[in-house]
Design a protein around this motif. Sequence first.
Motif, PDB file in Angstrom:
ATOM      1  N   CYS A  82       0.805  -1.030   0.077  1.00 10.11           N
ATOM      2  CA  CYS A  82       0.153  -0.042  -0.014  1.00 10.11           C
ATOM      3  C   CYS A  82       0.798   1.150   0.020  1.00 10.11           C
ATOM      4  CB  CYS A  82      -0.923   0.042   1.045  1.00 10.11           C
ATOM      5  SG  CYS A  82      -2.216  -1.189   1.207  1.00 10.11           S
ATOM      6  N   ASP A  83       2.016   1.116   0.617  1.00  8.01           N
ATOM      7  CA  ASP A  83       2.803   2.258   0.792  1.00  8.01           C
ATOM      8  C   ASP A  83       3.378   2.739  -0.897  1.00  8.01           C
ATOM      9  OD1 ASP A  83       2.735   2.781   3.397  1.00  8.01           O
ATOM     10  OD2 ASP A  83       4.364   1.646   4.087  1.00  8.01           O
ATOM     11  N   VAL A  86       0.961   4.387  -2.909  1.00 14.73           N
ATOM     12  CA  VAL A  86       1.028   5.600  -2.493  1.00 14.73           C
ATOM     13  C   VAL A  86       2.365   6.257  -3.253  1.00 14.73           C
ATOM     14  CG1 VAL A  86       1.609   7.715  -0.757  1.00 14.73           C
ATOM     15  CG2 VAL A  86      -0.163   5.761  -0.374  1.00 14.73           C
ATOM     16  N   ASP A  87       3.339   5.615  -3.091  1.00 15.12           N
ATOM     17  CA  ASP A  87       4.563   6.002  -3.951  1.00 15.12           C
ATOM     18  C   ASP A  87       4.203   6.463  -5.546  1.00 15.12           C
ATOM     19  OD1 ASP A  87       5.954   5.832  -1.458  1.00 15.12           O
ATOM     20  OD2 ASP A  87       6.986   4.088  -2.138  1.00 15.12           O
ATOM     21  N   ASP A  93      -2.276   9.362   0.349  1.00 14.17           N
ATOM     22  CA  ASP A  93      -1.724   8.631   1.748  1.00 14.17           C
ATOM     23  C   ASP A  93      -2.472   7.355   1.527  1.00 14.17           C
ATOM     24  OD1 ASP A  93      -0.847   8.184   3.766  1.00 14.17           O
ATOM     25  OD2 ASP A  93      -1.449   9.703   5.107  1.00 14.17           O
ATOM     26  N   ASP A  94      -2.044   6.550   2.430  1.00 18.24           N
ATOM     27  CA  ASP A  94      -2.924   5.139   2.861  1.00 18.24           C
ATOM     28  C   ASP A  94      -3.455   5.055   4.033  1.00 18.24           C
ATOM     29  OD1 ASP A  94      -0.591   5.053   4.561  1.00 18.24           O
ATOM     30  OD2 ASP A  94      -0.228   2.935   4.059  1.00 18.24           O
TER      31      ASP A  94
END
Length: 128
Positions: A82-83, A86-87, A93-94
Amino acid sequence: MGTHRWVIPLSFTKPPLTANQRFGHWAQRAKLVKQVRHEACMRARSHKLPAMGKCAVSLHYRPRDSRRRDADNLVPTLKALCDGLVDAGLVVDDTPEFMTKAMPVIHPAKKGTPASMWLEIEQEGNTK
């Protein structure tokens, strides 16, 4: 506008990060988290996923055998993936305001079918 849904295959045949892992040094875990984040980011970009106001993400795992497994053990892999989304710019944001994360799903093993992991991503609301 209809709902958009993507199925993103991952290169992992087993969860790279688990709740039961023990690392000798924090840098080992950090390196692995970085690799998992990078995989999600690159896969999202290669599938040309658009920026979204909000999305729902679920991690799926089909193991190679029928041993018992706990779905919550996969949460560290889900978090890093999930991060990475976002990247990739899918959402800002997650946090729950932008991303709904489902409990990982472990599918039954299928004889003759190799182990696999994939993400399912569903757009919630309008494209950003």
